[in-house]
Design a protein around this motif. Structure first.
Motif, short mmCIF file in Angstrom:
data_model
loop_
_atom_site.label_atom_id
_atom_site.label_comp_id
_atom_site.label_asym_id
_atom_site.label_seq_id
_atom_site.Cartn_x
_atom_site.Cartn_y
_atom_site.Cartn_z
N ALA A 110 31.03 -43.26 -87.95
CA ALA A 110 32.01 -42.29 -88.45
C ALA A 110 33.43 -42.85 -88.38
CB ALA A 110 31.91 -41.00 -87.65
N ILE A 111 34.31 -42.22 -89.10
CA ILE A 111 35.72 -42.61 -89.16
C ILE A 111 36.58 -41.39 -88.86
CG2 ILE A 111 37.57 -43.54 -90.62
CD1 ILE A 111 35.28 -44.83 -92.31
N VAL A 112 37.54 -41.54 -87.96
CA VAL A 112 38.41 -40.43 -87.57
C VAL A 112 39.72 -40.52 -88.35
CG1 VAL A 112 39.55 -39.26 -85.64
CG2 VAL A 112 37.39 -40.49 -85.26
N HIS A 113 40.10 -39.43 -88.99
CA HIS A 113 41.37 -39.35 -89.72
C HIS A 113 42.38 -38.59 -88.88
CE1 HIS A 113 39.95 -40.63 -93.85
NE2 HIS A 113 38.81 -40.51 -93.18
N VAL A 114 43.58 -39.15 -88.74
CA VAL A 114 44.63 -38.50 -87.94
C VAL A 114 45.94 -38.50 -88.71
CG1 VAL A 114 43.52 -39.25 -85.80
CG2 VAL A 114 45.39 -40.59 -86.74
N LYS A 115 46.82 -37.56 -88.33
CA LYS A 115 48.16 -37.45 -88.93
C LYS A 115 49.17 -37.42 -87.80
CE LYS A 115 49.16 -34.59 -92.33
NZ LYS A 115 49.44 -33.32 -93.09
N GLY A 116 50.27 -38.19 -87.99
CA GLY A 116 51.34 -38.22 -87.00
C GLY A 116 52.68 -38.45 -87.66
N VAL A 117 53.66 -38.75 -86.86
CA VAL A 117 55.01 -39.01 -87.37
C VAL A 117 55.01 -40.15 -88.37
CG1 VAL A 117 57.33 -39.77 -86.73
CG2 VAL A 117 56.15 -38.09 -85.32
N GLU A 118 54.18 -41.16 -88.13
CA GLU A 118 54.11 -42.32 -89.01
C GLU A 118 53.21 -42.08 -90.22
OE1 GLU A 118 56.01 -44.94 -88.55
OE2 GLU A 118 56.84 -44.01 -86.74
N GLY A 119 52.67 -40.88 -90.35
CA GLY A 119 51.82 -40.57 -91.49
C GLY A 119 50.34 -40.57 -91.14
N HIS A 120 49.52 -40.80 -92.15
CA HIS A 120 48.06 -40.74 -91.99
C HIS A 120 47.51 -42.11 -91.62
CE1 HIS A 120 44.00 -41.32 -93.84
NE2 HIS A 120 43.76 -40.17 -93.23
N VAL A 133 43.51 -44.07 -90.24
CA VAL A 133 42.09 -43.91 -89.95
C VAL A 133 41.70 -44.80 -88.78
CG1 VAL A 133 41.51 -43.27 -92.32
CG2 VAL A 133 41.43 -45.68 -91.63
N ILE A 134 40.75 -44.31 -87.99
CA ILE A 134 40.31 -45.02 -86.79
C ILE A 134 38.80 -45.11 -86.81
CG2 ILE A 134 40.42 -45.10 -84.26
CD1 ILE A 134 42.68 -42.94 -84.51
N GLU A 135 38.27 -46.31 -86.69
CA GLU A 135 36.83 -46.47 -86.58
C GLU A 135 36.34 -45.76 -85.33
OE1 GLU A 135 34.86 -47.94 -88.77
OE2 GLU A 135 36.52 -48.57 -90.07
N PHE A 136 35.22 -45.07 -85.43
CA PHE A 136 34.73 -44.29 -84.31
C PHE A 136 34.50 -45.17 -83.08
CE2 PHE A 136 32.24 -41.18 -81.98
CZ PHE A 136 32.86 -40.00 -82.34
N ALA A 137 34.09 -46.39 -83.31
CA ALA A 137 33.85 -47.32 -82.20
C ALA A 137 35.11 -47.61 -81.41
CB ALA A 137 33.25 -48.62 -82.73
N ASP A 138 36.28 -47.42 -82.04
CA ASP A 138 37.56 -47.72 -81.39
C ASP A 138 38.28 -46.48 -80.88
OD1 ASP A 138 37.22 -50.43 -82.06
OD2 ASP A 138 38.10 -50.10 -84.05
N PHE A 156 41.82 -42.10 -75.36
CA PHE A 156 41.65 -42.08 -76.81
C PHE A 156 42.71 -42.94 -77.49
CE2 PHE A 156 40.94 -37.83 -74.93
CZ PHE A 156 39.57 -37.77 -75.05
N ASP A 157 42.35 -43.48 -78.64
CA ASP A 157 43.32 -44.20 -79.47
C ASP A 157 44.05 -43.16 -80.31
OD1 ASP A 157 44.79 -45.93 -80.98
OD2 ASP A 157 43.12 -46.61 -82.22
N LEU A 158 44.89 -42.41 -79.65
CA LEU A 158 45.58 -41.30 -80.30
C LEU A 158 46.95 -41.14 -79.66
CD1 LEU A 158 44.79 -39.05 -82.44
CD2 LEU A 158 44.41 -37.55 -80.47
N GLY A 173 40.35 -34.89 -89.63
CA GLY A 173 38.99 -34.86 -90.15
C GLY A 173 38.14 -35.99 -89.62
N ILE A 174 36.85 -35.86 -89.84
CA ILE A 174 35.86 -36.87 -89.45
C ILE A 174 35.06 -37.23 -90.69
CG2 ILE A 174 33.92 -37.43 -87.95
CD1 ILE A 174 34.95 -34.97 -86.22
N GLU A 175 35.13 -38.48 -91.08
CA GLU A 175 34.40 -38.96 -92.26
C GLU A 175 33.10 -39.62 -91.80
OE1 GLU A 175 34.98 -42.12 -95.96
OE2 GLU A 175 36.62 -41.72 -94.57
N VAL A 176 32.00 -39.18 -92.38
CA VAL A 176 30.69 -39.76 -92.07
C VAL A 176 30.23 -40.53 -93.30
CG1 VAL A 176 28.33 -39.33 -91.30
CG2 VAL A 176 30.17 -37.79 -90.59
#
Length: 330
Positions: free
Chosen positions: A175-185, A187-192, A205-207, A215-218
């Protein structure tokens, strides 16, 4: 519980701005983990940012290429009973239904599930030493009650096992984790996404503080329809796993064509072994092959006095699960 200020964010941008403005703020959606920790004085945020108003994050999108996008605010129950998920990725549905209670699954969100705190016996106990709760204080689990602790990915600072069920399935599925922050959007590999304890077990967490999960992309995995999740626990109701297995299998006749394998509650993060998968690909689909893969999975295990039994238990469970998937295929 300490006094806090509640902020209701109606947009992702507003949530990020509130996080930026308040260094000790925390996001809250279902609150099924955070509120408990606040009651115990482990989490002491000055501000809670309610993100339930971000309606665009409560969705499940099934794509034509076989992939899924699951919004961070989608409840665990909605995901577990979704028809596309049950047919394309049954291991996700089964993992969620194996965890918690109906009431908790109705409240808990997928984004929050990714951020579950490791459930070590000593973490909420202020009379115990815990490097995760208080960096540099020590770890009483090393020589204390460590039956539920990890045997993979541990360090001399922390041996707490990752508790999530669905994260094990998501790890198996890349899976792939999608995040939003000050620097924008980003994606983070689930393994990381989940970090090994190393010398900084409090960094889980890498957050970044100003980021929220959107969101979580599968990714589409054609043979994920032949997948399952097995949870081995002390009791069948509302208990964390002793070990859990998420696996998917594709056969070519009597040979393993492809496979995915992740094991939960044995690692400080959801654990997957590419070496164990590789030894099965192209090999006969036999119990001997599956047992060899199980041995490889735990080659680097470091058990403590109370949790060594997990290794043998998990090995037997791996063989059982893959044998079950083989029978379904044939």
């Amino acid at each position: 519980m300490r006094e806090f200020t509640l902020i209701r964010a109606e947009t992702g941008e507003a949530a990020v701005s509130a996080l930026t403005a308040h260094p000790d703020a925390r996001l809250i959606a279902g609150g099924t983990n955070l509120v408990d920790l606040m009651k115990e004085g482990v989490e002491t945020p000055t501000h809670l940012i309610d993100i339930n108003g971000l309606g665009d994050l409560d969705r499940i999108e099934a794509r034509a290429d076989g992939s899924l996008m699951i919004g961070a605010l989608t409840s665990n129950s909605s995901v577990a009973w979704n028809a596309d998920i049950q047919s394309r990725f049954p291991m996700i549905s089964e993992a969620i239904l194996a965890g918690a209670t109906t009431q908790l699954r109705n409240m808990a969100t997928m984004g929050g599930n990714l951020l579950q705190k490791n459930r070590c016996f000593y973490y909420p106990d202020h009379n115990a030493r815990c490097n995760k709760r208080e960096p540099g204080s020590g770890c009483d689990a090393m020589y204390g009650v460590n039956r539920m602790c990890a045997v993979l990915g541990t360090s001399d600072q922390c041996i707490a096992a990752h508790p999530s069920d669905v994260c094990v399935a998501l790890r198996a599925l890349d899976a792939i984790v999608h995040v939003k922050g000050v620097e924008g959007h980003r994606v983070i590999e689930f393994a990381d996404f989940h970090k090994l304890p190393g010398g900084t077990p409090h960094v889980e967490f890498d957050l970044a503080h100003d980021e929220l999960i959107t969101g979580i992309e599968v990714p589409g995995l054609p043979f994920a329809g032949n997948s399952t999740y097995l949870k081995v626990r002390d009791r069948t109701s509302y208990a964390f796993a002793l070990v859990s297995i998420a696996a998917a299998l594709k056969l070519d006749g009597d040979t393993v064509d492809d496979v995915r394998l992740a094991v939960g509650s044995v690692g400080t993060v959801p654990w997957r072994s590419e070496g164990a998968e590789d030894v099965m690909r192209g090999a006969p689909a036999t119990p001997e092959t599956f047992a060899k893969a199980a041995d490889i999975f735990f080659e680097e295990a470091k058990p403590r006095e109370g949790n060594g039994f997990k290794i043998g238990l998990a090995k037997r469970a791996i063989v059982r699960v893959i044998e079950t998937l083989k029978e379904r295929t044939t």
